[in-house]
Design a protein around this motif. Sequence first.
Motif, PDB file in Angstrom:
ATOM      1  N   LEU A  38     -63.271  46.285  24.778  1.00  0.00           N
ATOM      2  CA  LEU A  38     -63.738  45.198  25.624  1.00  0.00           C
ATOM      3  C   LEU A  38     -65.222  45.356  25.935  1.00  0.00           C
ATOM      4  CD1 LEU A  38     -60.785  45.011  28.172  1.00  0.00           C
ATOM      5  CD2 LEU A  38     -61.354  43.300  26.426  1.00  0.00           C
ATOM      6  N   ALA A  39     -65.928  44.245  25.994  1.00  0.00           N
ATOM      7  CA  ALA A  39     -67.342  44.265  26.348  1.00  0.00           C
ATOM      8  C   ALA A  39     -67.494  44.512  27.848  1.00  0.00           C
ATOM      9  CB  ALA A  39     -68.002  42.943  25.970  1.00  0.00           C
ATOM     10  N   GLY A  45     -74.104  44.897  25.399  1.00  0.00           N
ATOM     11  CA  GLY A  45     -74.100  45.555  24.102  1.00  0.00           C
ATOM     12  C   GLY A  45     -73.188  46.765  24.025  1.00  0.00           C
ATOM     13  N   TRP A  46     -72.689  47.216  25.152  1.00  0.00           N
ATOM     14  CA  TRP A  46     -71.793  48.366  25.186  1.00  0.00           C
ATOM     15  C   TRP A  46     -70.369  47.914  25.474  1.00  0.00           C
ATOM     16  CZ3 TRP A  46     -74.078  53.179  28.173  1.00  0.00           C
ATOM     17  CH2 TRP A  46     -75.142  53.699  27.425  1.00  0.00           C
ATOM     18  N   ASP A  50     -67.972  52.706  24.634  1.00  0.00           N
ATOM     19  CA  ASP A  50     -69.357  53.174  24.634  1.00  0.00           C
ATOM     20  C   ASP A  50     -69.744  53.743  25.991  1.00  0.00           C
ATOM     21  OD1 ASP A  50     -69.701  52.318  21.994  1.00  0.00           O
ATOM     22  OD2 ASP A  50     -70.520  50.367  22.597  1.00  0.00           O
ATOM     23  N   VAL A  51     -69.357  53.042  27.053  1.00  0.00           N
ATOM     24  CA  VAL A  51     -69.662  53.525  28.395  1.00  0.00           C
ATOM     25  C   VAL A  51     -68.995  54.877  28.635  1.00  0.00           C
ATOM     26  CG1 VAL A  51     -69.310  53.097  30.859  1.00  0.00           C
ATOM     27  CG2 VAL A  51     -70.036  51.236  29.369  1.00  0.00           C
ATOM     28  N   ASN A  77     -78.987  58.304  24.668  1.00  0.00           N
ATOM     29  CA  ASN A  77     -77.661  57.750  24.970  1.00  0.00           C
ATOM     30  C   ASN A  77     -77.014  57.163  23.723  1.00  0.00           C
ATOM     31  OD1 ASN A  77     -78.098  58.429  27.652  1.00  0.00           O
ATOM     32  ND2 ASN A  77     -78.783  56.368  28.215  1.00  0.00           N
ATOM     33  N   ASP A  78     -77.804  56.437  22.926  1.00  0.00           N
ATOM     34  CA  ASP A  78     -77.263  55.850  21.697  1.00  0.00           C
ATOM     35  C   ASP A  78     -76.803  56.937  20.724  1.00  0.00           C
ATOM     36  OD1 ASP A  78     -77.665  53.276  22.598  1.00  0.00           O
ATOM     37  OD2 ASP A  78     -79.577  53.007  21.546  1.00  0.00           O
ATOM     38  N   ARG A  79     -77.558  58.031  20.647  1.00  0.00           N
ATOM     39  CA  ARG A  79     -77.150  59.124  19.763  1.00  0.00           C
ATOM     40  C   ARG A  79     -75.850  59.755  20.236  1.00  0.00           C
ATOM     41  NH1 ARG A  79     -82.719  60.289  19.836  1.00  0.00           N
ATOM     42  NH2 ARG A  79     -82.419  61.924  21.399  1.00  0.00           N
ATOM     43  N   ASP A  80     -75.715  59.941  21.530  1.00  0.00           N
ATOM     44  CA  ASP A  80     -74.480  60.524  22.076  1.00  0.00           C
ATOM     45  C   ASP A  80     -73.273  59.652  21.732  1.00  0.00           C
ATOM     46  OD1 ASP A  80     -75.731  62.706  23.200  1.00  0.00           O
ATOM     47  OD2 ASP A  80     -75.979  61.772  25.172  1.00  0.00           O
ATOM     48  N   ILE A  81     -73.444  58.348  21.854  1.00  0.00           N
ATOM     49  CA  ILE A  81     -72.353  57.426  21.533  1.00  0.00           C
ATOM     50  C   ILE A  81     -72.041  57.484  20.040  1.00  0.00           C
ATOM     51  CG2 ILE A  81     -71.710  54.984  21.428  1.00  0.00           C
ATOM     52  CD1 ILE A  81     -73.351  54.629  24.030  1.00  0.00           C
TER      53      ILE A  81
END
Length: 222
Positions: A38-39, A45-46, A50-51, A77-81
């Motif tokens: 779910l958005a 965008g997450w 992702d959260v 943060n994007d790399r961790d995800i």
Amino acid sequence: MTDVNESRDPELPGRLLTVERDALVPLLRARSEEDFALATAACPGWTVRDVLAHCSAALIRVVEGRFEKGVFSPESNDRDIAERAEWTNARVVDELERGMTEAGPVIAEAGGVLDMIALGEWVHAGDVRDAFGEPGAYAGDGLPHALTLLARVTREKGHLPLHADLDDVDEPLRLGVESGTRTPARFIGDAATLVRLYSGRPLAGAEYELAGAEAGELNIFG
């Protein structure tokens, strides 16, 4: 009026994380796999996943003491995800549970510099509940701890002064620092809406009064 000029309570961030762990993790384990896709309105965008991946990664960095240059930046943060892209949802939740369990003592010993991470994790849990359509997304048993921590964080950041008269909390809350150069702003409304304002979250038609400040001035995460 509640004041937070007393000395720091080093155990408070850990208590907030523990209370939130006990509420959030069972909720996550009961949701379908589809719900993790779910958005989230609060984090454009997450997805929910992702959260959660961001939250679990941040807490494990705290637990393991990994604070390389640029940590917690959007790129980091994007790399961790991305590093957790192949994980099952259950594994992400397992890591989150570990982080929420083990990060408290580390934050307590850090002298205050990591306290805001615990508050951010609690707010992100609200983002997830909001995406699920759960009532009281930014409330629950952790709210009193979160308000106390929010008040202290705003003071330590030298944030603008604000007096909050909360519909659902007995005592008014004092936030920020009164310097004499600015009349304190005033807020009237419920505590969850105050949290949304200070975290830059969508207000979703909330009813409140704010005088002496613009909503955007309150965001401590912006």
